[in-house]
Design a protein around this motif. Structure first.
Motif, PDB file in Angstrom:
ATOM      1  N   ASP A   1       0.806  -1.230   0.000  1.00  0.00           N
ATOM      2  CA  ASP A   1       0.000   0.000   0.000  1.00  0.00           C
ATOM      3  C   ASP A   1       0.838   1.278   0.000  1.00  0.00           C
ATOM      4  OD1 ASP A   1      -2.417  -1.427  -0.027  1.00  0.00           O
ATOM      5  OD2 ASP A   1      -2.365  -1.649   2.151  1.00  0.00           O
ATOM      6  N   THR A   2       2.019   1.242  -0.597  1.00  0.00           N
ATOM      7  CA  THR A   2       2.884   2.422  -0.684  1.00  0.00           C
ATOM      8  C   THR A   2       2.559   3.198  -1.950  1.00  0.00           C
ATOM      9  OG1 THR A   2       4.653   1.227   0.439  1.00  0.00           O
ATOM     10  CG2 THR A   2       5.286   3.175  -0.815  1.00  0.00           C
ATOM     11  N   PHE A   3       2.473   4.519  -1.836  1.00  0.00           N
ATOM     12  CA  PHE A   3       2.287   5.385  -2.998  1.00  0.00           C
ATOM     13  C   PHE A   3       3.540   6.223  -3.152  1.00  0.00           C
ATOM     14  CE2 PHE A   3       1.189   9.296  -5.153  1.00  0.00           C
ATOM     15  CZ  PHE A   3       0.446   8.837  -6.228  1.00  0.00           C
ATOM     16  N   ILE A   4       4.169   6.165  -4.314  1.00  0.00           N
ATOM     17  CA  ILE A   4       5.345   6.990  -4.607  1.00  0.00           C
ATOM     18  C   ILE A   4       4.955   7.928  -5.740  1.00  0.00           C
ATOM     19  CG2 ILE A   4       7.746   7.024  -5.325  1.00  0.00           C
ATOM     20  CD1 ILE A   4       8.085   4.315  -4.018  1.00  0.00           C
ATOM     21  N   GLY A   5       5.019   9.237  -5.459  1.00  0.00           N
ATOM     22  CA  GLY A   5       4.492  10.254  -6.345  1.00  0.00           C
ATOM     23  C   GLY A   5       5.413  10.667  -7.476  1.00  0.00           C
ATOM     24  N   HIS A   6       5.044  11.776  -8.080  1.00  0.00           N
ATOM     25  CA  HIS A   6       5.690  12.286  -9.290  1.00  0.00           C
ATOM     26  C   HIS A   6       7.143  12.696  -9.052  1.00  0.00           C
ATOM     27  CE1 HIS A   6       2.064  12.277 -11.708  1.00  0.00           C
ATOM     28  NE2 HIS A   6       1.437  12.665 -10.621  1.00  0.00           N
ATOM     29  N   ASP A   7       7.979  12.416 -10.037  1.00  0.00           N
ATOM     30  CA  ASP A   7       9.383  12.844 -10.092  1.00  0.00           C
ATOM     31  C   ASP A   7      10.213  12.407  -8.891  1.00  0.00           C
ATOM     32  OD1 ASP A   7       9.110  14.071 -12.587  1.00  0.00           O
ATOM     33  OD2 ASP A   7       8.308  15.891 -11.664  1.00  0.00           O
ATOM     34  N   VAL A   8       9.971  11.205  -8.410  1.00  0.00           N
ATOM     35  CA  VAL A   8      10.768  10.654  -7.305  1.00  0.00           C
ATOM     36  C   VAL A   8      11.941   9.874  -7.887  1.00  0.00           C
ATOM     37  CG1 VAL A   8      10.781   9.040  -5.384  1.00  0.00           C
ATOM     38  CG2 VAL A   8       8.829  10.549  -5.714  1.00  0.00           C
ATOM     39  N   LEU A   9      13.125  10.109  -7.349  1.00  0.00           N
ATOM     40  CA  LEU A   9      14.336   9.409  -7.769  1.00  0.00           C
ATOM     41  C   LEU A   9      14.846   8.619  -6.572  1.00  0.00           C
ATOM     42  CD1 LEU A   9      16.638   8.875  -9.786  1.00  0.00           C
ATOM     43  CD2 LEU A   9      17.697  10.988  -8.947  1.00  0.00           C
ATOM     44  N   ILE A  10      14.965   7.299  -6.721  1.00  0.00           N
ATOM     45  CA  ILE A  10      15.467   6.438  -5.664  1.00  0.00           C
ATOM     46  C   ILE A  10      16.855   5.965  -6.089  1.00  0.00           C
ATOM     47  CG2 ILE A  10      15.135   4.293  -4.398  1.00  0.00           C
ATOM     48  CD1 ILE A  10      12.113   4.643  -4.893  1.00  0.00           C
ATOM     49  N   LEU A  11      17.859   6.309  -5.275  1.00  0.00           N
ATOM     50  CA  LEU A  11      19.246   5.919  -5.553  1.00  0.00           C
ATOM     51  C   LEU A  11      19.674   4.885  -4.529  1.00  0.00           C
ATOM     52  CD1 LEU A  11      20.726   9.475  -6.127  1.00  0.00           C
ATOM     53  CD2 LEU A  11      20.062   7.816  -7.862  1.00  0.00           C
ATOM     54  N   THR A  12      20.307   3.819  -4.987  1.00  0.00           N
ATOM     55  CA  THR A  12      20.752   2.772  -4.079  1.00  0.00           C
ATOM     56  C   THR A  12      22.274   2.703  -4.078  1.00  0.00           C
ATOM     57  OG1 THR A  12      20.771   1.012  -5.734  1.00  0.00           O
ATOM     58  CG2 THR A  12      18.696   1.437  -4.623  1.00  0.00           C
ATOM     59  N   GLY A  13      22.824   2.198  -2.988  1.00  0.00           N
ATOM     60  CA  GLY A  13      24.264   2.032  -2.890  1.00  0.00           C
ATOM     61  C   GLY A  13      24.675   0.664  -3.370  1.00  0.00           C
ATOM     62  N   ALA A  14      25.949   0.463  -3.488  1.00  0.00           N
ATOM     63  CA  ALA A  14      26.464  -0.841  -3.944  1.00  0.00           C
ATOM     64  C   ALA A  14      26.623  -1.787  -2.783  1.00  0.00           C
ATOM     65  CB  ALA A  14      27.787  -0.656  -4.656  1.00  0.00           C
TER      66      ALA A  14
END
Length: 71
Positions: free
Chosen positions: A58-71
């Protein structure tokens, strides 16, 4: 995984912004991101990196979201 995410992020923007949420969740699942089927991600969301990402129920992620992950 970052090459796959690059392709997914480009294809993902072709979907309607606030429709097809289950299909968009499935596309990210196929690329290795843990996305619950009940989550809603709009088409401008981008996920980049080699780390793991888990998007819960039930998560909502809105407009222009950038998710960056590490190595």
């Amino acid at each position: 995984m970052s090459i796959i995410l690059f392709a997914v992020n480009k294809i993902y923007n072709l979907f309607p912004p606030t429709r097809c949420f289950k299909l968009k969740s499935l596309v990210y699942q196929m690329s290795g991101v843990l996305v619950d089927r009940s989550s809603r991600l709009v088409s401008s969301v981008e996920i980049w990196g080699k780390g793991s990402v888990s998007i819960g129920k039930d998560t909502f992620i809105g407009h222009d979201v950038l998710i960056l992950t590490g190595a």
